[in-house]
Design a protein around this motif. Structure first.
Motif, PDB file in Angstrom:
ATOM      1  N   ASP A 105       0.827  -1.203   0.000  1.00  8.42           N
ATOM      2  CA  ASP A 105       0.000   0.000   0.000  1.00  8.42           C
ATOM      3  C   ASP A 105       0.862   1.253   0.000  1.00  8.42           C
ATOM      4  O   ASP A 105       0.545   2.235  -0.671  1.00  8.42           O
ATOM      5  CB  ASP A 105      -0.935   0.016   1.213  1.00  8.42           C
ATOM      6  CG  ASP A 105      -2.088  -0.950   1.066  1.00  8.42           C
ATOM      7  OD1 ASP A 105      -2.340  -1.417  -0.069  1.00  8.42           O
ATOM      8  OD2 ASP A 105      -2.740  -1.243   2.082  1.00  8.42           O
ATOM      9  N   ASP A 106       1.968   1.218   0.755  1.00  4.87           N
ATOM     10  CA  ASP A 106       2.869   2.362   0.774  1.00  4.87           C
ATOM     11  C   ASP A 106       3.467   2.605  -0.607  1.00  4.87           C
ATOM     12  O   ASP A 106       3.591   3.755  -1.048  1.00  4.87           O
ATOM     13  CB  ASP A 106       3.993   2.149   1.795  1.00  4.87           C
ATOM     14  CG  ASP A 106       3.484   2.217   3.234  1.00  4.87           C
ATOM     15  OD1 ASP A 106       2.378   2.760   3.450  1.00  4.87           O
ATOM     16  OD2 ASP A 106       4.207   1.721   4.123  1.00  4.87           O
ATOM     17  N   GLN A 107       3.831   1.524  -1.300  1.00  6.74           N
ATOM     18  CA  GLN A 107       4.380   1.667  -2.650  1.00  6.74           C
ATOM     19  C   GLN A 107       3.338   2.251  -3.597  1.00  6.74           C
ATOM     20  O   GLN A 107       3.656   3.114  -4.421  1.00  6.74           O
ATOM     21  CB  GLN A 107       4.847   0.314  -3.180  1.00  6.74           C
ATOM     22  CG  GLN A 107       6.083  -0.215  -2.511  1.00  6.74           C
ATOM     23  CD  GLN A 107       6.434  -1.621  -3.003  1.00  6.74           C
ATOM     24  OE1 GLN A 107       5.694  -2.213  -3.773  1.00  6.74           O
ATOM     25  NE2 GLN A 107       7.560  -2.129  -2.543  1.00  6.74           N
ATOM     26  N   LEU A 108       2.109   1.799  -3.481  1.00  9.32           N
ATOM     27  CA  LEU A 108       1.043   2.298  -4.346  1.00  9.32           C
ATOM     28  C   LEU A 108       0.786   3.778  -4.076  1.00  9.32           C
ATOM     29  O   LEU A 108       0.645   4.578  -5.006  1.00  9.32           O
ATOM     30  CB  LEU A 108      -0.232   1.480  -4.137  1.00  9.32           C
ATOM     31  CG  LEU A 108      -1.390   1.787  -5.064  1.00  9.32           C
ATOM     32  CD1 LEU A 108      -0.981   1.544  -6.518  1.00  9.32           C
ATOM     33  CD2 LEU A 108      -2.579   0.922  -4.720  1.00  9.32           C
ATOM     34  N   GLU A 109       0.757   4.151  -2.800  1.00 10.68           N
ATOM     35  CA  GLU A 109       0.555   5.566  -2.463  1.00 10.68           C
ATOM     36  C   GLU A 109       1.705   6.413  -2.996  1.00 10.68           C
ATOM     37  O   GLU A 109       1.494   7.523  -3.478  1.00 10.68           O
ATOM     38  CB  GLU A 109       0.421   5.732  -0.955  1.00 10.68           C
ATOM     39  CG  GLU A 109      -0.897   5.232  -0.410  1.00 10.68           C
ATOM     40  CD  GLU A 109      -1.002   5.399   1.090  1.00 10.68           C
ATOM     41  OE1 GLU A 109      -0.289   6.248   1.657  1.00 10.68           O
ATOM     42  OE2 GLU A 109      -1.812   4.680   1.697  1.00 10.68           O
ATOM     43  N   HIS A 110       2.920   5.888  -2.942  1.00 15.07           N
ATOM     44  CA  HIS A 110       4.077   6.616  -3.462  1.00 15.07           C
ATOM     45  C   HIS A 110       3.940   6.818  -4.972  1.00 15.07           C
ATOM     46  O   HIS A 110       4.219   7.905  -5.487  1.00 15.07           O
ATOM     47  CB  HIS A 110       5.366   5.855  -3.128  1.00 15.07           C
ATOM     48  CG  HIS A 110       6.604   6.541  -3.602  1.00 15.07           C
ATOM     49  ND1 HIS A 110       7.047   7.731  -3.066  1.00 15.07           N
ATOM     50  CD2 HIS A 110       7.485   6.217  -4.578  1.00 15.07           C
ATOM     51  CE1 HIS A 110       8.146   8.109  -3.688  1.00 15.07           C
ATOM     52  NE2 HIS A 110       8.434   7.195  -4.616  1.00 15.07           N
ATOM     53  N   ARG A 111       3.489   5.796  -5.676  1.00 13.25           N
ATOM     54  CA  ARG A 111       3.274   5.914  -7.122  1.00 13.25           C
ATOM     55  C   ARG A 111       2.219   6.961  -7.435  1.00 13.25           C
ATOM     56  O   ARG A 111       2.361   7.746  -8.375  1.00 13.25           O
ATOM     57  CB  ARG A 111       2.842   4.576  -7.713  1.00 13.25           C
ATOM     58  CG  ARG A 111       3.942   3.570  -7.801  1.00 13.25           C
ATOM     59  CD  ARG A 111       3.429   2.316  -8.454  1.00 13.25           C
ATOM     60  NE  ARG A 111       4.391   1.235  -8.368  1.00 13.25           N
ATOM     61  CZ  ARG A 111       4.120  -0.017  -8.628  1.00 13.25           C
ATOM     62  NH1 ARG A 111       2.894  -0.361  -8.998  1.00 13.25           N
ATOM     63  NH2 ARG A 111       5.033  -0.936  -8.531  1.00 13.25           N
ATOM     64  N   VAL A 112       1.139   6.972  -6.651  1.00 12.85           N
ATOM     65  CA  VAL A 112       0.070   7.958  -6.878  1.00 12.85           C
ATOM     66  C   VAL A 112       0.606   9.367  -6.638  1.00 12.85           C
ATOM     67  O   VAL A 112       0.307  10.295  -7.400  1.00 12.85           O
ATOM     68  CB  VAL A 112      -1.144   7.654  -5.977  1.00 12.85           C
ATOM     69  CG1 VAL A 112      -2.149   8.784  -6.013  1.00 12.85           C
ATOM     70  CG2 VAL A 112      -1.806   6.350  -6.397  1.00 12.85           C
ATOM     71  N   GLU A 113       1.429   9.535  -5.601  1.00 19.08           N
ATOM     72  CA  GLU A 113       2.021  10.843  -5.337  1.00 19.08           C
ATOM     73  C   GLU A 113       2.921  11.266  -6.494  1.00 19.08           C
ATOM     74  O   GLU A 113       2.919  12.431  -6.902  1.00 19.08           O
ATOM     75  CB  GLU A 113       2.817  10.814  -4.039  1.00 19.08           C
ATOM     76  CG  GLU A 113       1.950  10.741  -2.805  1.00 19.08           C
ATOM     77  CD  GLU A 113       2.760  10.534  -1.530  1.00 19.08           C
ATOM     78  OE1 GLU A 113       4.009  10.553  -1.594  1.00 19.08           O
ATOM     79  OE2 GLU A 113       2.144  10.371  -0.469  1.00 19.08           O
ATOM     80  N   GLN A 114       3.680  10.331  -7.051  1.00 14.32           N
ATOM     81  CA  GLN A 114       4.534  10.644  -8.196  1.00 14.32           C
ATOM     82  C   GLN A 114       3.688  11.060  -9.404  1.00 14.32           C
ATOM     83  O   GLN A 114       4.033  12.008 -10.110  1.00 14.32           O
ATOM     84  CB  GLN A 114       5.400   9.443  -8.572  1.00 14.32           C
ATOM     85  CG  GLN A 114       6.533   9.172  -7.614  1.00 14.32           C
ATOM     86  CD  GLN A 114       7.321   7.923  -8.001  1.00 14.32           C
ATOM     87  OE1 GLN A 114       6.773   7.002  -8.588  1.00 14.32           O
ATOM     88  NE2 GLN A 114       8.595   7.912  -7.665  1.00 14.32           N
ATOM     89  N   LEU A 115       2.595  10.352  -9.619  1.00 16.01           N
ATOM     90  CA  LEU A 115       1.699  10.704 -10.726  1.00 16.01           C
ATOM     91  C   LEU A 115       1.104  12.091 -10.546  1.00 16.01           C
ATOM     92  O   LEU A 115       1.032  12.876 -11.489  1.00 16.01           O
ATOM     93  CB  LEU A 115       0.565   9.680 -10.835  1.00 16.01           C
ATOM     94  CG  LEU A 115       0.840   8.488 -11.716  1.00 16.01           C
ATOM     95  CD1 LEU A 115      -0.296   7.488 -11.597  1.00 16.01           C
ATOM     96  CD2 LEU A 115       0.988   8.912 -13.145  1.00 16.01           C
TER      97      LEU A 115
END
Length: 95
Positions: free
Chosen positions: A67-77
């Protein structure tokens, strides 16, 4: 219409498409994270009675990392979308 107007119109169309694509991907990633969270919650409810007596070990730390990785990807997007918007605004200000 001049060639320059045509080129800037094409560029604006391409950038707008990129922004819409990035927004769609961000929405999909968020909905996927929500789906995974609901699934994890349902599974944890299934295992809850066994967890109380210690007969079943449930490791939630692994899923939290995902979940942390997914949230990080969303923040990058979201940061990339903001950059593209700024570039569009700069392009519009120059015209």
């Amino acid at each position: 219409m001049t060639q320059r107007e045509s080129a800037s119109g094409t560029l604006a169309t391409l950038v707008s498409g990129a922004v819409l694509g990035a927004a769609g991907l961000a929405w999909w990633l968020l909905s996927e994270a929500d789906r995974r969270q609901r699934t994890r919650r349902q599974r944890s409810m299934l295992y809850a009675p066994r967890m109380q007596d210690g007969s079943e070990a449930f490791d939630a730390s692994e899923s939290l990392g995902q979940d942390d990785q997914l949230e990080h990807r969303v923040e990058q997007l979201n940061a990339a979308i903001a950059d593209v918007r700024k570039q569009l605004e700069d392009l519009g200000a120059r015209s």
